[in-house]
Design a protein around this motif. Structure first.
Motif, PDB file in Angstrom:
ATOM      1  N   LEU A  22       0.826  -1.208   0.000  1.00 24.49           N
ATOM      2  CA  LEU A  22       0.000   0.000   0.000  1.00 24.49           C
ATOM      3  C   LEU A  22       0.858   1.255   0.000  1.00 24.49           C
ATOM      4  N   TYR A  23       2.027   1.159   0.635  1.00 20.35           N
ATOM      5  CA  TYR A  23       2.888   2.348   0.728  1.00 20.35           C
ATOM      6  C   TYR A  23       3.362   2.828  -0.646  1.00 20.35           C
ATOM      7  N   ILE A  24       3.400   1.927  -1.629  1.00 21.61           N
ATOM      8  CA  ILE A  24       3.810   2.323  -2.985  1.00 21.61           C
ATOM      9  C   ILE A  24       2.802   3.323  -3.556  1.00 21.61           C
ATOM     10  N   TYR A  25       1.509   3.018  -3.378  1.00 19.55           N
ATOM     11  CA  TYR A  25       0.465   3.882  -3.910  1.00 19.55           C
ATOM     12  C   TYR A  25       0.333   5.172  -3.100  1.00 19.55           C
ATOM     13  N   ALA A  26       0.922   5.180  -1.908  1.00 25.72           N
ATOM     14  CA  ALA A  26       0.918   6.391  -1.085  1.00 25.72           C
ATOM     15  C   ALA A  26       2.127   7.261  -1.399  1.00 25.72           C
ATOM     16  N   GLY A  27       2.955   6.801  -2.347  1.00 19.50           N
ATOM     17  CA  GLY A  27       4.130   7.571  -2.744  1.00 19.50           C
ATOM     18  C   GLY A  27       5.304   7.430  -1.805  1.00 19.50           C
ATOM     19  N   GLU A  28       5.295   6.380  -0.967  1.00 16.26           N
ATOM     20  CA  GLU A  28       6.379   6.172  -0.020  1.00 16.26           C
ATOM     21  C   GLU A  28       7.413   5.204  -0.601  1.00 16.26           C
ATOM     22  N   ASP A  29       8.650   5.291  -0.095  1.00 18.01           N
ATOM     23  CA  ASP A  29       9.728   4.431  -0.563  1.00 18.01           C
ATOM     24  C   ASP A  29       9.916   3.194   0.294  1.00 18.01           C
ATOM     25  N   LEU A  30       9.449   3.246   1.544  1.00 21.55           N
ATOM     26  CA  LEU A  30       9.645   2.139   2.475  1.00 21.55           C
ATOM     27  C   LEU A  30       8.314   1.726   3.086  1.00 21.55           C
ATOM     28  N   PRO A  31       8.190   0.458   3.469  1.00 18.01           N
ATOM     29  CA  PRO A  31       6.939  -0.005   4.081  1.00 18.01           C
ATOM     30  C   PRO A  31       6.713   0.598   5.450  1.00 18.01           C
ATOM     31  N   MET A  32       5.445   0.555   5.896  1.00 14.58           N
ATOM     32  CA  MET A  32       5.118   1.040   7.231  1.00 14.58           C
ATOM     33  C   MET A  32       5.663   0.065   8.264  1.00 14.58           C
ATOM     34  N   VAL A  33       6.393   0.560   9.219  1.00 14.88           N
ATOM     35  CA  VAL A  33       6.993  -0.288  10.249  1.00 14.88           C
ATOM     36  C   VAL A  33       6.321  -0.017  11.578  1.00 14.88           C
ATOM     37  N   ASP A  34       6.095  -1.058  12.327  1.00 18.42           N
ATOM     38  CA  ASP A  34       5.427  -0.928  13.610  1.00 18.42           C
ATOM     39  C   ASP A  34       6.278  -0.089  14.558  1.00 18.42           C
ATOM     40  N   GLU A  35       5.635   0.464  15.570  1.00 18.96           N
ATOM     41  CA  GLU A  35       6.353   1.258  16.566  1.00 18.96           C
ATOM     42  C   GLU A  35       7.406   0.412  17.269  1.00 18.96           C
ATOM     43  N   GLU A  36       8.312   1.098  17.939  1.00 23.09           N
ATOM     44  CA  GLU A  36       9.350   0.430  18.727  1.00 23.09           C
ATOM     45  C   GLU A  36       8.718  -0.501  19.751  1.00 23.09           C
ATOM     46  N   LYS A  37       9.309  -1.683  19.915  1.00 18.65           N
ATOM     47  CA  LYS A  37       8.803  -2.648  20.875  1.00 18.65           C
ATOM     48  C   LYS A  37       9.234  -2.272  22.283  1.00 18.65           C
ATOM     49  N   PRO A  38       8.415  -2.591  23.293  1.00 20.57           N
ATOM     50  CA  PRO A  38       8.759  -2.252  24.679  1.00 20.57           C
ATOM     51  C   PRO A  38       9.919  -3.103  25.181  1.00 20.57           C
ATOM     52  N   GLY A  39      10.712  -2.560  26.097  1.00 22.99           N
ATOM     53  CA  GLY A  39      11.817  -3.312  26.684  1.00 22.99           C
ATOM     54  C   GLY A  39      11.313  -4.364  27.659  1.00 22.99           C
ATOM     55  N   GLU A  40      12.199  -5.274  28.035  1.00 26.26           N
ATOM     56  CA  GLU A  40      11.831  -6.357  28.953  1.00 26.26           C
ATOM     57  C   GLU A  40      11.384  -5.808  30.314  1.00 26.26           C
ATOM     58  N   GLN A  41      12.034  -4.715  30.762  1.00 29.91           N
ATOM     59  CA  GLN A  41      11.702  -4.149  32.073  1.00 29.91           C
ATOM     60  C   GLN A  41      10.262  -3.642  32.109  1.00 29.91           C
ATOM     61  N   LEU A  42       9.822  -3.008  31.007  1.00 29.26           N
ATOM     62  CA  LEU A  42       8.458  -2.490  30.950  1.00 29.26           C
ATOM     63  C   LEU A  42       7.448  -3.634  30.984  1.00 29.26           C
ATOM     64  N   ILE A  43       7.744  -4.701  30.268  1.00 30.59           N
ATOM     65  CA  ILE A  43       6.863  -5.875  30.262  1.00 30.59           C
ATOM     66  C   ILE A  43       6.795  -6.499  31.652  1.00 30.59           C
ATOM     67  N   GLU A  44       7.947  -6.571  32.336  1.00 27.91           N
ATOM     68  CA  GLU A  44       7.977  -7.127  33.689  1.00 27.91           C
ATOM     69  C   GLU A  44       7.180  -6.260  34.664  1.00 27.91           C
ATOM     70  N   ASN A  45       7.255  -4.929  34.472  1.00 30.26           N
ATOM     71  CA  ASN A  45       6.484  -4.014  35.316  1.00 30.26           C
ATOM     72  C   ASN A  45       4.982  -4.219  35.117  1.00 30.26           C
ATOM     73  N   ILE A  46       4.593  -4.458  33.868  1.00 29.65           N
ATOM     74  CA  ILE A  46       3.188  -4.722  33.570  1.00 29.65           C
ATOM     75  C   ILE A  46       2.730  -5.995  34.277  1.00 29.65           C
ATOM     76  N   LYS A  47       3.542  -7.046  34.177  1.00 30.67           N
ATOM     77  CA  LYS A  47       3.187  -8.325  34.785  1.00 30.67           C
ATOM     78  C   LYS A  47       3.068  -8.215  36.309  1.00 30.67           C
ATOM     79  N   SER A  48       4.067  -7.561  36.944  1.00 29.15           N
ATOM     80  CA  SER A  48       4.062  -7.468  38.405  1.00 29.15           C
ATOM     81  C   SER A  48       2.917  -6.590  38.908  1.00 29.15           C
ATOM     82  N   THR A  49       2.653  -5.483  38.209  1.00 30.09           N
ATOM     83  CA  THR A  49       1.556  -4.603  38.605  1.00 30.09           C
ATOM     84  C   THR A  49       0.213  -5.313  38.432  1.00 30.09           C
ATOM     85  N   ALA A  50       0.085  -6.043  37.332  1.00 27.61           N
ATOM     86  CA  ALA A  50      -1.151  -6.785  37.082  1.00 27.61           C
ATOM     87  C   ALA A  50      -1.356  -7.863  38.137  1.00 27.61           C
ATOM     88  N   MET A  51      -0.260  -8.493  38.571  1.00 28.89           N
ATOM     89  CA  MET A  51      -0.330  -9.539  39.589  1.00 28.89           C
ATOM     90  C   MET A  51      -0.798  -8.940  40.922  1.00 28.89           C
TER      91      MET A  51
END
Length: 200
Positions: free
Chosen positions: A115-144
């Protein structure tokens, strides 16, 4: 959290773009191959107009293709054009077939692939930066801790947030999740203290 469109949109199609004159076209065979690899149940339909795979109008000839992927139908209408992107007054069967192939590729693009070709872009859409392990661990511990305060389990806590897989979260989403969990935890802790005071 599984995003079919996102997966297709992140594919780099640049090596499979064909040049005809000064215009670029994505290989229809490769596009179909990628679509079926990501969704074996994907299907498409060439629309008929009075039993013909094209429609003749005062403005020229048109074709329409509908592609259904991940259970979602997306339709694309395409004019019958020559290599200069000009309408063909008297198209041949080959011209009609070529336009159907191009229309098919564009309908597939509506599901994310290239789809990015028809939008006039040169590169595909890339997902946002992934969260670090510490953030995921904080989510798990807070949820617990929240689950313990509420007398429930992790599945119930994450279920209220429509989260089935933490690894699919982007960094931005993970930050919103931890904020919501912390807010819920504060509220649950306050309620627990009030309950204890009432029991004294």
């Amino acid at each position: 959290m599984d995003n079919h469109f996102q997966k297709l949109a992140e594919i780099d199609v640049s090596k499979h773009v064909e040049k005809k004159g000064k215009f670029s076209y994505l290989s229809w065979a490769w596009a179909v191959d990628q679509l079926r690899r990501h969704d074996p149940n994907a299907k498409w339909e060439v629309k008929r107009f009075d039993d013909k795979p094209f429609m003749k109008t005062e403005l020229g000839y048109f074709v329409e293709v509908e592609v259904t992927s991940n259970g979602i139908p997306m339709s694309q209408i395409h004019p019958v054009l020559n290599n200069f992107n000009k309408p063909i007054e008297k198209p041949t069967a080959f011209d009609i077939n070529t336009s159907i192939q191009r229309c098919l590729v564009k309908a597939i693009a509506l599901h994310g692939l290239g789809l990015y070709i028809y939008a006039g872009e040169d590169l595909p859409m890339v997902d946002e930066e992934k969260p670090g392990e510490q953030l995921i661990e904080n989510i798990k511990s807070t949820a617990m801790e929240l689950a313990e305060l509420r007398g429930t389990d992790l599945a119930t806590v994450f279920g209220k947030m429509n989260i089935t897989d933490l690894s699919q979260l982007t960094k931005g989403q993970a930050e919103q999740v931890i904020k919501q969990l912390e807010n819920w935890y504060t509220q649950a802790q306050k309620k627990a203290v009030e309950t204890n005071e009432e029991q004294k």
